[in-house]
Motif scaffolding. Sequence first.
Motif, PDB file in Angstrom:
ATOM      1  N   ASP A 262       0.833  -1.203   0.000  1.00  0.00           N
ATOM      2  CA  ASP A 262       0.000   0.000   0.000  1.00  0.00           C
ATOM      3  C   ASP A 262       0.867   1.252   0.000  1.00  0.00           C
ATOM      4  O   ASP A 262       0.586   2.207  -0.741  1.00  0.00           O
ATOM      5  N   LEU A 263       1.919   1.239   0.801  1.00  0.00           N
ATOM      6  CA  LEU A 263       2.824   2.384   0.865  1.00  0.00           C
ATOM      7  C   LEU A 263       3.465   2.652  -0.493  1.00  0.00           C
ATOM      8  O   LEU A 263       3.542   3.804  -0.947  1.00  0.00           O
ATOM      9  N   LEU A 264       3.885   1.593  -1.174  1.00  0.00           N
ATOM     10  CA  LEU A 264       4.535   1.754  -2.475  1.00  0.00           C
ATOM     11  C   LEU A 264       3.572   2.287  -3.534  1.00  0.00           C
ATOM     12  O   LEU A 264       4.000   2.884  -4.525  1.00  0.00           O
ATOM     13  N   GLY A 265       2.293   2.081  -3.316  1.00  0.00           N
ATOM     14  CA  GLY A 265       1.309   2.609  -4.256  1.00  0.00           C
ATOM     15  C   GLY A 265       1.088   4.102  -4.140  1.00  0.00           C
ATOM     16  O   GLY A 265       0.386   4.692  -4.971  1.00  0.00           O
ATOM     17  N   HIS A 266       1.701   4.713  -3.125  1.00  0.00           N
ATOM     18  CA  HIS A 266       1.488   6.146  -2.885  1.00  0.00           C
ATOM     19  C   HIS A 266       2.771   6.967  -2.995  1.00  0.00           C
ATOM     20  O   HIS A 266       2.803   8.117  -2.568  1.00  0.00           O
ATOM     21  N   THR A 267       3.839   6.368  -3.556  1.00  0.00           N
ATOM     22  CA  THR A 267       5.094   7.112  -3.625  1.00  0.00           C
ATOM     23  C   THR A 267       5.829   6.764  -4.909  1.00  0.00           C
ATOM     24  O   THR A 267       5.570   5.737  -5.543  1.00  0.00           O
ATOM     25  N   ARG A 268       6.748   7.626  -5.288  1.00  0.00           N
ATOM     26  CA  ARG A 268       7.632   7.317  -6.405  1.00  0.00           C
ATOM     27  C   ARG A 268       8.570   6.178  -6.003  1.00  0.00           C
ATOM     28  O   ARG A 268       8.812   5.942  -4.834  1.00  0.00           O
ATOM     29  N   ALA A 269       9.113   5.503  -6.982  1.00  0.00           N
ATOM     30  CA  ALA A 269       9.887   4.291  -6.728  1.00  0.00           C
ATOM     31  C   ALA A 269      11.063   4.571  -5.793  1.00  0.00           C
ATOM     32  O   ALA A 269      11.937   5.368  -6.113  1.00  0.00           O
ATOM     33  N   PRO A 270      11.098   3.932  -4.633  1.00  0.00           N
ATOM     34  CA  PRO A 270      12.223   4.116  -3.720  1.00  0.00           C
ATOM     35  C   PRO A 270      13.499   3.464  -4.255  1.00  0.00           C
ATOM     36  O   PRO A 270      13.463   2.572  -5.106  1.00  0.00           O
ATOM     37  N   ALA A 271      14.623   3.900  -3.722  1.00  0.00           N
ATOM     38  CA  ALA A 271      15.899   3.301  -4.087  1.00  0.00           C
ATOM     39  C   ALA A 271      16.101   1.973  -3.371  1.00  0.00           C
ATOM     40  O   ALA A 271      16.583   1.004  -3.960  1.00  0.00           O
ATOM     41  N   ALA A 272      15.757   1.934  -2.073  1.00  0.00           N
ATOM     42  CA  ALA A 272      16.091   0.757  -1.283  1.00  0.00           C
ATOM     43  C   ALA A 272      15.286   0.717   0.005  1.00  0.00           C
ATOM     44  O   ALA A 272      14.765   1.744   0.462  1.00  0.00           O
ATOM     45  N   LEU A 273      15.226  -0.472   0.580  1.00  0.00           N
ATOM     46  CA  LEU A 273      14.808  -0.668   1.967  1.00  0.00           C
ATOM     47  C   LEU A 273      16.066  -0.956   2.773  1.00  0.00           C
ATOM     48  O   LEU A 273      16.845  -1.850   2.421  1.00  0.00           O
ATOM     49  N   ILE A 274      16.289  -0.216   3.865  1.00  0.00           N
ATOM     50  CA  ILE A 274      17.374  -0.506   4.783  1.00  0.00           C
ATOM     51  C   ILE A 274      16.764  -1.050   6.071  1.00  0.00           C
ATOM     52  O   ILE A 274      15.809  -0.482   6.598  1.00  0.00           O
ATOM     53  N   ALA A 275      17.291  -2.173   6.544  1.00  0.00           N
ATOM     54  CA  ALA A 275      16.695  -2.804   7.716  1.00  0.00           C
ATOM     55  C   ALA A 275      17.746  -3.592   8.491  1.00  0.00           C
ATOM     56  O   ALA A 275      18.607  -4.250   7.900  1.00  0.00           O
ATOM     57  N   GLU A 276      17.651  -3.517   9.818  1.00  0.00           N
ATOM     58  CA  GLU A 276      18.453  -4.358  10.703  1.00  0.00           C
ATOM     59  C   GLU A 276      17.694  -5.678  10.909  1.00  0.00           C
ATOM     60  O   GLU A 276      16.534  -5.649  11.313  1.00  0.00           O
ATOM     61  N   PRO A 277      18.311  -6.821  10.674  1.00  0.00           N
ATOM     62  CA  PRO A 277      17.615  -8.086  10.953  1.00  0.00           C
ATOM     63  C   PRO A 277      17.154  -8.191  12.406  1.00  0.00           C
ATOM     64  O   PRO A 277      16.080  -8.731  12.681  1.00  0.00           O
ATOM     65  N   VAL A 278      17.966  -7.703  13.339  1.00  0.00           N
ATOM     66  CA  VAL A 278      17.568  -7.510  14.732  1.00  0.00           C
ATOM     67  C   VAL A 278      17.896  -6.060  15.069  1.00  0.00           C
ATOM     68  O   VAL A 278      19.031  -5.628  14.892  1.00  0.00           O
ATOM     69  N   GLN A 279      16.905  -5.309  15.510  1.00  0.00           N
ATOM     70  CA  GLN A 279      17.126  -3.888  15.781  1.00  0.00           C
ATOM     71  C   GLN A 279      17.956  -3.734  17.058  1.00  0.00           C
ATOM     72  O   GLN A 279      17.556  -4.175  18.124  1.00  0.00           O
ATOM     73  N   GLY A 280      19.115  -3.101  16.936  1.00  0.00           N
ATOM     74  CA  GLY A 280      20.056  -3.012  18.040  1.00  0.00           C
ATOM     75  C   GLY A 280      19.687  -1.982  19.084  1.00  0.00           C
ATOM     76  O   GLY A 280      19.224  -2.313  20.184  1.00  0.00           O
ATOM     77  N   VAL A 281      19.862  -0.712  18.741  1.00  0.00           N
ATOM     78  CA  VAL A 281      19.508   0.365  19.663  1.00  0.00           C
ATOM     79  C   VAL A 281      18.034   0.294  20.024  1.00  0.00           C
ATOM     80  O   VAL A 281      17.625   0.669  21.124  1.00  0.00           O
ATOM     81  N   GLY A 282      17.218  -0.247  19.133  1.00  0.00           N
ATOM     82  CA  GLY A 282      15.787  -0.381  19.374  1.00  0.00           C
ATOM     83  C   GLY A 282      15.417  -1.375  20.456  1.00  0.00           C
ATOM     84  O   GLY A 282      14.237  -1.535  20.761  1.00  0.00           O
ATOM     85  N   GLY A 283      16.415  -2.061  21.032  1.00  0.00           N
ATOM     86  CA  GLY A 283      16.122  -2.964  22.140  1.00  0.00           C
ATOM     87  C   GLY A 283      16.160  -4.427  21.780  1.00  0.00           C
ATOM     88  O   GLY A 283      15.541  -5.253  22.452  1.00  0.00           O
ATOM     89  N   PHE A 284      16.908  -4.783  20.707  1.00  0.00           N
ATOM     90  CA  PHE A 284      17.032  -6.174  20.262  1.00  0.00           C
ATOM     91  C   PHE A 284      15.673  -6.764  19.905  1.00  0.00           C
ATOM     92  O   PHE A 284      15.334  -7.894  20.266  1.00  0.00           O
ATOM     93  N   THR A 285      14.884  -5.993  19.182  1.00  0.00           N
ATOM     94  CA  THR A 285      13.602  -6.458  18.660  1.00  0.00           C
ATOM     95  C   THR A 285      13.800  -7.021  17.256  1.00  0.00           C
ATOM     96  O   THR A 285      14.746  -6.658  16.556  1.00  0.00           O
ATOM     97  N   SER A 286      12.890  -7.883  16.827  1.00  0.00           N
ATOM     98  CA  SER A 286      12.983  -8.447  15.482  1.00  0.00           C
ATOM     99  C   SER A 286      11.611  -8.919  15.033  1.00  0.00           C
ATOM    100  O   SER A 286      10.729  -9.186  15.849  1.00  0.00           O
ATOM    101  N   PRO A 287      11.415  -9.045  13.716  1.00  0.00           N
ATOM    102  CA  PRO A 287      10.156  -9.581  13.187  1.00  0.00           C
ATOM    103  C   PRO A 287      10.190 -11.100  13.165  1.00  0.00           C
ATOM    104  O   PRO A 287      11.220 -11.715  13.478  1.00  0.00           O
TER     105      PRO A 287
END
Length: 427
Positions: free
Chosen positions: A193-218
């Motif tokens: 849905d987000l991509l349907g509302h914006t011009r083509a992004p260059a990239a997604l940047i993501a931490e596999p486990v979020q560090g400073v965020g408290g070691f959270t992950s999907p």
Amino acid sequence: MTPDLFGRHRAVLPDWLALYYEDPLELTHGEGRHVWDAAGNRYLDFFGGILTTMTAHALPEVAKAVGEQAGRILHSSTLYLNRPMVELAERVACLSGIPDARVFFTTSGTEANDTALLLATAYRRSNTILAMRNSYHGRSFSAVGVTGNRGWSPTSLSPLHTLYVHGGVRTRGPYAHLDDREFTDACVDDLKDLLGHTRAPAALIAEPVQGVGGFTSPPDGLYAAFREVLHERDILWIADEVQTGWGRTGEHFWGWQAHGQNGPPDIVTFAKGIGNGMSVGGVVARAEIMNCLDSNSISTFGGTQVTMAAGLANLAYLLEHDLQGNARRVGGLLLERLRAVAARVPHVREVRGRGLMIGVELTRPGTDEAAPEAASAVLEEARAGGLLIGKGGGHDTSALRIAPPMSLTVAEAEEGAAILERALRSV
């Protein structure tokens, strides 16, 4: 630490340069998994200089390599052929899983992510970047611009147009009540849905486990599902492995491999642990992306001989001693031990993580309301008991971060867990 040094620190360094503890600590030396302060107190180190002392303090193999290289030549810049840099690049390229890989060395994770963003935007001719909510990618102007954690993003100004995506935090947010499959499907639908509302992004940047965020992950596989959507639109995937790389998560050498059903990312960034305290960061990308820049460039300090010697010795030690396997085994024991402790402490909302990358989220008992004052109190009590840990989180810094050197023994894990249990109970 002496009050004199604290006063001198405050007189010449920025107010925003954070220090742990009400009485800040000066560390003078270390060995193995232990460090000592200026007063001679000994601590079990469960934070490793922010996940940077990856193998051990004062590791003889690294110290020897640094000393021998320093006795020959410390530095020459990238304008000259550099044997240690080529040798480490060969090893990293092979380990990355990226076909026809090229490696560029930097001095930090921030600089590595900054370089990855430069490459992606130049390659795709777009300054739109997708990033994860609760993320952290560094303190440079562009890295702050893709950081989704308000506590570490001091300005809204940015050279990039950043759009934030759901999925980095499994147990909070609008999809937290769903099971893993439903959670992944909802996040993918949100991305589409987000991509349907914006011009083509260059990239997604993501931490596999979020560090400073408290070691959270999907849930495992979420970024693979994202990758399918991105690939259809020629959007690159940048995996920020600054904290997760080199086997720290135990199950995998790279954090992205928990989501790797569709092959490796287009770009991988790394830093921290590879130098075991020396300033080493870098970017790995396939040749067509790395070579897309149409101007000359150099690095004065990225890839300098002495840091490359440290990286080579440290990586060799990690692989030869199977520290990834140790992180899986000892980290698994530590995680279960802390979960058993947490079941008896009302302030603990969740114990999460994998390998030797464990987060303990604290809230006010009976609620989901963050308890940063409790996290600070536990940090102080743990120090008093002889244990150093970190903290973080996207909800007012209410998560404890536990990431010891990857050579941690079972006995040291038990000792640290016992100290942390006493600190948690004191709250």
